[in-house]
Design an enzyme around this catalytic site. Structure first.
Site, PDB file in Angstrom:
ATOM      1  N   GLY A   1       3.807  -8.843   2.879  1.00  0.00           N
ATOM      2  CA  GLY A   1       2.891  -8.477   3.949  1.00  0.00           C
ATOM      3  C   GLY A   1       2.252  -7.114   3.742  1.00  0.00           C
ATOM      4  O   GLY A   1       2.022  -6.667   2.618  1.00  0.00           O
ATOM      5  N   SER A   2       2.004  -6.425   4.832  1.00  0.00           N
ATOM      6  CA  SER A   2       1.269  -5.156   4.778  1.00  0.00           C
ATOM      7  C   SER A   2       2.068  -4.010   4.177  1.00  0.00           C
ATOM      8  O   SER A   2       1.522  -2.918   3.983  1.00  0.00           O
ATOM      9  CB  SER A   2       0.814  -4.764   6.185  1.00  0.00           C
ATOM     10  OG  SER A   2      -0.187  -5.657   6.628  1.00  0.00           O
ATOM     11  N   THR A   3       3.359  -4.233   3.848  1.00  0.00           N
ATOM     12  CA  THR A   3       4.120  -3.145   3.227  1.00  0.00           C
ATOM     13  C   THR A   3       3.589  -2.809   1.834  1.00  0.00           C
ATOM     14  O   THR A   3       3.906  -1.740   1.288  1.00  0.00           O
ATOM     15  CB  THR A   3       5.611  -3.519   3.126  1.00  0.00           C
ATOM     16  OG1 THR A   3       5.751  -4.723   2.363  1.00  0.00           O
ATOM     17  CG2 THR A   3       6.210  -3.712   4.512  1.00  0.00           C
ATOM     18  N   LYS A  52       0.388  -2.357   1.176  1.00  0.00           N
ATOM     19  CA  LYS A  52      -0.910  -1.680   1.291  1.00  0.00           C
ATOM     20  C   LYS A  52      -0.912  -0.253   0.740  1.00  0.00           C
ATOM     21  O   LYS A  52      -1.910   0.165   0.136  1.00  0.00           O
ATOM     22  CB  LYS A  52      -1.382  -1.708   2.745  1.00  0.00           C
ATOM     23  CG  LYS A  52      -1.798  -3.117   3.195  1.00  0.00           C
ATOM     24  CD  LYS A  52      -2.201  -3.152   4.666  1.00  0.00           C
ATOM     25  CE  LYS A  52      -2.637  -4.566   5.068  1.00  0.00           C
ATOM     26  NZ  LYS A  52      -2.974  -4.672   6.496  1.00  0.00           N
ATOM     27  N   GLU A  72      -0.344  -9.926  11.086  1.00  0.00           N
ATOM     28  CA  GLU A  72      -1.386  -9.778  10.085  1.00  0.00           C
ATOM     29  C   GLU A  72      -1.561 -11.108   9.363  1.00  0.00           C
ATOM     30  O   GLU A  72      -1.087 -11.326   8.264  1.00  0.00           O
ATOM     31  CB  GLU A  72      -1.014  -8.665   9.112  1.00  0.00           C
ATOM     32  CG  GLU A  72      -0.853  -7.334   9.824  1.00  0.00           C
ATOM     33  CD  GLU A  72      -0.004  -6.375   9.030  1.00  0.00           C
ATOM     34  OE1 GLU A  72       0.230  -6.633   7.853  1.00  0.00           O
ATOM     35  OE2 GLU A  72       0.436  -5.378   9.604  1.00  0.00           O
TER      36      GLU A  72
END
Length: 631
Positions: free
Chosen positions: A327-329, A331, A626
């Site tokens: 996921g967004s980790t 980014k 997300e």
């Protein structure tokens, strides 16, 4: 007249026959006597040493002395794996007159339950080296020992041995770190050194017990004993002592390990905490755990079946084998890739209308905030976890450059030093898809990878290791569990360590850190409630990972989904920012959100062990799901 002469005895002829026969008989007697004398000379003189040895073997035998298994401690000296004295029932098949009769006697004497009898008989038939004792029953009770002593005269070849057996004081919390020892099976027996493992019934099966088996086991010894006609030991004649196994000190902090397990609160998930400068794994929790003490003596079929059929998969080590969309980790790492490859500058503005579209494509890839965040730069993109910004970065980079850069942080690779069973996750690429599915790579799949979805998979250990490298300004230290093996300290640098991640401009590290600090401290930060009252500066990133894909115009609604279809919640972070002492990765399956507080509390426990928070952090997460819209 002639007839009478024929009937008269011929004494001379008879004397000649008698003498001839006597001579033959005497010769036979002499030859036989010579053969007997020769045999006696051969046995008593020529083969004297051989037969005196055989004679001694009838009253003396050499027995193996298994070594004491090394102990395991945490980094502060707390005992995690010890040896407790116990009595085991063993049998040497070659010294048993009738194996079936003896086994039936043991069943009757010990009054074994029906469900244990077949297992008992199987152990007696297990492949074993000649004249080596086979383990039948571990950890005998006092009543069983007394019964065996009374009936000892009926049980030739059967012995009650006093031995040390493994015991784990924290069997559930430490289950996936320590692993466990178990009975040596036939396959393992064929590969083991017969001399060194003589008399040893247990071997490391998983975890630290498996990884450091050679060090923990030690070296077997021998003793020569005198026995009576029934094989019972009368006295010890000679001894060559065993060399104990080496004690191992782990990098694990048991206090932090317990706290991490408690923070998960019975939910399915994993937490990994690493000391960035040394690579020490401070905590590595996979929940739920299981009782590893049951595996030492041999877990029952019923109990093992229950563990296998448990939907929460307690035997599954999520920390090192759980492969999840990150996921967004991811980014912050993607932001560094974009800066390094020159596709964006920290102050560049991207307008977010709430979605991203590929050129000449009507399909919209939505931001989690449907109406968008408007004007977004790098810092704000990390603070609010803006999908549109990172869709744009991923599109500009392309999957080839994105994949190559992510590999520098260990995604798609096993980078740990001594963590048994660690999986590499998956950092997809154009070549990987062609080899795996014989298909081309599509631009939309690059966008999915850009926000840690699609084919992209990572383990909690990988996320923690990548976060530690991020905290170190790109300096790599391999994560490891052993701090000391015997007298040998396990310290970096380690062999096969990945090259450091190097950027053209050092200030880019700080640009990314600012965005991650804003996640906790910014007015729009996705975990701003968790950052309230923090006594140190922490850089963090929250994330969610989809369990299933949404349709083009569908909206995620956790209330309408069953618990196991809800999104996984993730968190990474390190602190303090200016001198990192801890890097953390958290994942809770199907939680949807609410895990940032876990990372904050664990960091507080490490950095502020003696302080008490007057106002515990709010563990709710502000970040929306997300999701990737589309099939």
């Amino acid at each position: 007249m002639r007839k009478r002469r024929e009937n008269v005895k011929n004494h001379e002829r008879e004397v000649r026959v008698f003498r001839h026969r006597s001579l033959v008989a005497a010769l036979i007697i002499v030859l036989m006597a010579g053969a007997i004398v020769s045999r006696l000379v051969y046995l008593q003189v020529i083969e004297h040493d051989v037969f005196i040895t055989r004679s001694d073997n009838n009253r003396m035998r050499v027995e193996p002395l298994p070594p004491r298994r090394g102990l395991i401690y945490d980094r502060h000296g707390k005992l995690l794996a010890e040896n407790r004295p116990t009595y085991n029932l063993t049998i040497v098949r070659e010294r048993v007159d009738d194996l079936d009769t003896t086994l039936q006697r043991l069943v009757d004497i010990l009054d074994l339950p029906e469900d244990e009898v077949e297992t008992f008989r199987e152990r007696s038939r297990q492949r074993q080296r000649p004249y080596q004792p086979a383990l039948l029953i571990s950890d005998l009770t006092e009543d069983q020992i007394a019964r065996l002593a009374v009936n000892r005269y009926l049980l030739s070849g059967v012995e009650v041995e006093a031995q040390l057996m493994r015991y784990y004081p924290d069997p559930i919390v430490m289950s996936h770190v320590l692993g466990y020892v178990g009975r040596i099976n036939a396959e393992e027996l064929a590969d083991l050194d017969p001399g060194n493992y003589a008399g040893t019934h247990f071997i490391g099966k998983t975890g630290i017990e498996y990884t450091y088996e050679d060090a923990l086991h030690g070296k077997a010894g021998l003793r020569k004993v005198e026995t009576n006609a029934r094989g019972r030991v009368l006295r010890e004649l000679e001894r060559s002592p065993a060399v104990p196994g080496k004690d191992i000190t782990l990098t694990i902090d048991s206090r932090l390990q317990h706290m991490a397990y408690d923070l998960l609160g019975g939910r399915r998930g994993a937490i990994v905490a690493i000391q960035p400068k040394t690579g020490d794994i401070l905590a590595m929790v996979s929940a739920p755990g299981f009782d590893i003490n049951k595996f030492v003596t041999g877990i029952s079929y019923k109990d093992y079946r229950a563990l296998q059929e448990n939907l929460d998969l307690p035997l599954y080590n999520r920390a090192v084998r759980g492969q999840y969309p990150p996921g967004s980790t991811v980014k912050p790492f993607e932001a560094l890739a974009a800066l390094q490859d020159g596709v964006v500058k920290p102050d560049d503005i991207i307008y977010d209308p709430g979605y991203f579209q590929l050129p000449n494509d009507t399909r919209r890839y939505h931001n989690w905030l449907r109406w968008g965040h408007g004007r977004v730069d790098l810092e704000r993109a990390l603070e609010v976890s803006n999908n549109t910004y990172f869709y744009t970065m991923a599109y500009r980079l392309g999957i080839d450059r994105l994949s190559a850069f992510m590999h520098q942080f260990g995604f798609g690779e096993v980078t740990s030093l001594d963590v048994q069973g660690a999986l590499p996750g998956l950092m997809p690429s154009r070549e990987w898809k062609r080899e795996k599915y014989n298909q081309v790579w599509y631009p939309g799949e690059t966008l999915s990878a850009g926000i840690g979805q699609g084919y992209f998979m990572a383990t909690p250990l990988q996320l923690a290791a990548a976060t530690a490298t991020l905290a170190n300004h790109g300096h790599w230290v391999r994560p490891h569990l052993a701090k000391r093996v015997g007298d040998e300290a396990i310290e970096p640098p380690f062999a096969d360590t990945k090259p450091d991640v190097e950027l053209d401009k050092a200030r880019w590290w700080q640009d990314v850190y600012k965005g991650m600090e804003a996640v906790l401290n910014g007015s729009e930060g996705t975990a701003r409630k968790v950052g309230a009252g923090m006594q140190y500066q922490m850089a963090a990133k929250t994330g969610t990972a989809q369990v299933f894909s949404l349709g083009q115009n569908q909206k995620y609604d956790a209330d309408e989904l069953t618990e196991r279809l809800r999104d996984h919640a993730l968190f990474i972070g390190f602190a303090p920012v200016d001198d990192p002492q801890i890097a953390i990765a958290v994942i809770v399956e199907n939680a949807g959100g609410g895990v940032s507080g876990l990372g904050r509390e664990l960091t507080d426990a490490w950095l502020l062990p003696d302080s008490e928070l007057k106002d515990p952090p709010d563990t709710t997460v502000n970040e929306e799901v997300e999701s990737i819209d589309g099939d």
